[in-house]
Design an enzyme around this catalytic site. Structure first.
Site, PDB file in Angstrom:
ATOM      1  N   ASP A 147      -6.804  -8.142   4.307  1.00 44.85           N
ATOM      2  CA  ASP A 147      -6.054  -9.041   3.410  1.00 44.85           C
ATOM      3  C   ASP A 147      -5.543 -10.287   4.133  1.00 44.85           C
ATOM      4  O   ASP A 147      -4.980 -11.178   3.496  1.00 44.85           O
ATOM      5  CB  ASP A 147      -4.870  -8.289   2.798  1.00 44.85           C
ATOM      6  CG  ASP A 147      -5.342  -7.204   1.831  1.00 44.85           C
ATOM      7  OD1 ASP A 147      -6.446  -7.353   1.271  1.00 44.85           O
ATOM      8  OD2 ASP A 147      -4.611  -6.219   1.652  1.00 44.85           O
ATOM      9  N   SER A 189       0.832  -1.210   0.000  1.00 41.81           N
ATOM     10  CA  SER A 189       0.000   0.000   0.000  1.00 41.81           C
ATOM     11  C   SER A 189       0.866   1.259   0.000  1.00 41.81           C
ATOM     12  O   SER A 189       0.620   2.208  -0.751  1.00 41.81           O
ATOM     13  CB  SER A 189      -0.888   0.029   1.251  1.00 41.81           C
ATOM     14  OG  SER A 189      -1.819  -1.013   1.204  1.00 41.81           O
TER      15      SER A 189
HETATM   16  C1  S3P Z   1      -5.543  -1.307  -0.052  1.00 45.78           C
HETATM   17  C2  S3P Z   1      -6.791  -1.363   0.464  1.00 45.78           C
HETATM   18  C3  S3P Z   1      -7.550  -2.624   0.638  1.00 45.78           C
HETATM   19  C4  S3P Z   1      -6.656  -3.849   0.536  1.00 45.78           C
HETATM   20  C5  S3P Z   1      -5.692  -3.742  -0.602  1.00 45.78           C
HETATM   21  C6  S3P Z   1      -4.802  -2.521  -0.432  1.00 45.78           C
HETATM   22  C7  S3P Z   1      -4.893   0.013  -0.198  1.00 45.78           C
HETATM   23  O1  S3P Z   1      -8.536  -2.697  -0.376  1.00 45.78           O
HETATM   24  O2  S3P Z   1      -7.438  -5.015   0.388  1.00 45.78           O
HETATM   25  O3  S3P Z   1      -4.864  -4.891  -0.683  1.00 45.78           O
HETATM   26  O4  S3P Z   1      -3.665   0.061  -0.430  1.00 45.78           O
HETATM   27  O5  S3P Z   1      -5.587   1.039  -0.086  1.00 45.78           O
HETATM   28  P1  S3P Z   1      -9.991  -2.003  -0.189  1.00 45.78           P
HETATM   29  O6  S3P Z   1      -9.774  -0.552  -0.084  1.00 45.78           O
HETATM   30  O7  S3P Z   1     -10.770  -2.374  -1.419  1.00 45.78           O
HETATM   31  O8  S3P Z   1     -10.551  -2.639   1.050  1.00 45.78           O
END
Ligand code: S3P
Length: 447
Positions: free
Chosen positions: A329, A30
């Site tokens: 996740d 992220s």
């Molecule tokens: C993320 C947000 C999450 C996560 C993804 C990374 C991010 O998704 O599942 O692996 O970096 O903002 P969602 O915002 O759809 O929950």
């Protein structure tokens, strides 16, 4: 070669000796995406150490060059971005291919929104199945034109950004850091104040990085679990130096392996400990996991720790729905840990798992069934009846999903019979070097 044409590579994990040693897990996915994108928006040179060099992040790096940034790799994990500058993104001459990455595509949609340019967004077969309406809705309220899209607001999508985007107050209907971030990134190029309200707080790396790069952002509590984020548009972003902490979502795999494989002792260094990402650690500790924190420090606006993990006997627990955003996740890995625990683990409120790289609720349930783990799916809840041991012997379908692949390989390290996954090639989206690292730590994983 793109991953769409990459060879399918099944792998089998066998019952292993202890998972021992010290490991530095690759950089947080992220934060890595956001580091590149903020580098693109700041005028001057942003330096990044510890960038995750997984396929998802590399796709974002390529996208940055399509918008006019210069992106250089100096050494492993050491990258420099010379930004095009907020308001000055170039119109890409070709479509942008985000591969398997939901984060990359959704965040960049937000960025394009506040620039008077057109761009075509696409991705692999998994990404083409994922819902994009959740991002298109707020962006169209801000004045972005959705020129073309596939059925059900799916990729490929052509967007035309707004010359004069409109600031909005937006309450995100689903707990999603990607949707929140898309609105905030569009808000960066929007005059006036953009406000995002979330009923459940989700990972706040965008907010932290906005502040770190010099934007005017305020965050206040909203309701019981939520937050209200206000951003003043059109700031001058200052290029920064960033060091990216190790990804707790990737660390989840060796960490859980060390808990379930007898006599293991594993040290994980420099792990991101942002409280909006530690739901798995909190849950594992409640299950009886023996995890010690040895130091806590701050790096580039984020909290970082070192952890010692020791093999533990785990017990079943109740995981409330309110914890889901902080471990969204990690449920596939938690499901494997719960399979080795004694007693019932109930994981509530997992609807968002259905729209990840695969329908993770269905993929996890099928993997558990293939390996003799007693479980139930009731609505959006997953209930696992742990017996302290797992038969194994199953073949798991991974559905182009890296986290399903890694979770079930970890199951095979402690199950009675080996566990095979149908394809490991997607692991490189988030964890390059995963199989090699696990083997170095003692895992018996074979082709
Ligand atoms: C993320 C947000 C999450 C996560 C993804 C990374 C991010 O998704 O599942 O692996 O970096 O903002 P969602 O915002 O759809 O929950």
């Amino acid at each position: 070669m793109t991953r769409n044409t990459q060879a399918i590579l099944p792998l089998t994990a066998h019952r292993s000796g202890p998972i021992n040693g010290r490991a530095r897990i690759p950089g947080d996915k992220s934060i890595s995406h956001r580091a590149l994108l903020f580098g693109l928006l700041a005028v001057g040179e942003t330096s990044i150490e510890g960038l995750l060099e997984g396929e998802d992040v590399l796709a974002t790096a390529r996208a940055c060059t399509q918008f006019g940034a210069t992106v250089k790799r100096l050494a492993a994990g050491s990258w420099r971005v010379i930004g095009a500058g907020l308001g000055s993104l170039l119109e890409p001459t070709q479509e942008i291919d985000f591969g398997n990455s939901g984060t990359g595509v959704r965040l960049v949609m937000g960025l394009v929104g506040a620039h008077p340019i057109e761009a075509i967004f696409d991705g692999d077969a998994s990404l083409r199945k994922r819902p994009m309406g959740r991002v298109l809705d707020p962006l169209s309220k801000m004045g972005i034109e959705i020129v073309e899209h596939a059925d059900g607001e799916r990729l490929p999508i052509r967007l035309k950004g707004a010359r004069d985007p409109i600031p909005i107050v937006y309450e995100v209907p689903v707990p999603s850091a990607q949707v929140k971030s898309a609105v905030l990134l569009c808000g960066l190029g929007t005059p006036g104040e953009t406000t995002v309200i979330e009923r459940e707080a989700t990972r706040d790396h965008t907010e932290r990085m906005l502040e770190y790069f010099g934007a005017n952002v305020t965050v206040e509590p909203h309701g019981q679990h939520g937050r209200k984020i206000k951003l003043k548009g059109r700031p001058e972003l200052i290029p920064r130096k960033l060091r990216i902490p190790a990804d707790p979502s990737s660390a989840a795999f060796p960490l859980t392996a060390a808990l379930i494989v007898k006599d293991s002792n594993l040290m994980l260094e420099g792990l991101l400990a942002n409280p909006l990402r530690t739901g798995l650690l909190d849950t594992l500790k409640e299950m009886g996991a023996n995890i010690e924190e040895t130091s806590r420090r701050e790096e580039s606006g984020e909290i970082v720790v070192d952890l010692w993990v020791h093999a533990s006997s785990l017990k079943g627990v109740d995981v409330p729905a309110s914890r889901a955003p902080s471990m969204i996740d990690e449920y596939p890995m938690l499901a494997v840990a719960a399979s080795f625990a004694k007693g019932t683990t109930t994981m509530r409120g997992l609807s968002e798992l259905r729209v990840k790289e695969s329908d993770r609720l269905a993929a996890v349930a099928a993997g558990l069934a293939a390996n003799g783990v007693e479980h139930e799916v009731k609505g959006d809840d997953l209930i696992i009846h742990g017996k302290g041991r797992v038969a194994g012997g199953g073949k798991v379908e991974t559905h182009m999903d890296h986290r399903i692949a890694m979770s079930f390989l970890m199951m095979g390290l402690a199950s009675e019979k080996p566990v095979t996954i149908d394809d490991s090639s997607f692991i490189t989206t988030s964890f390059p070097g995963f199989t090699e690292l696990m083997r170095e730590l003692g895992a018996d994983i074979r082709e």
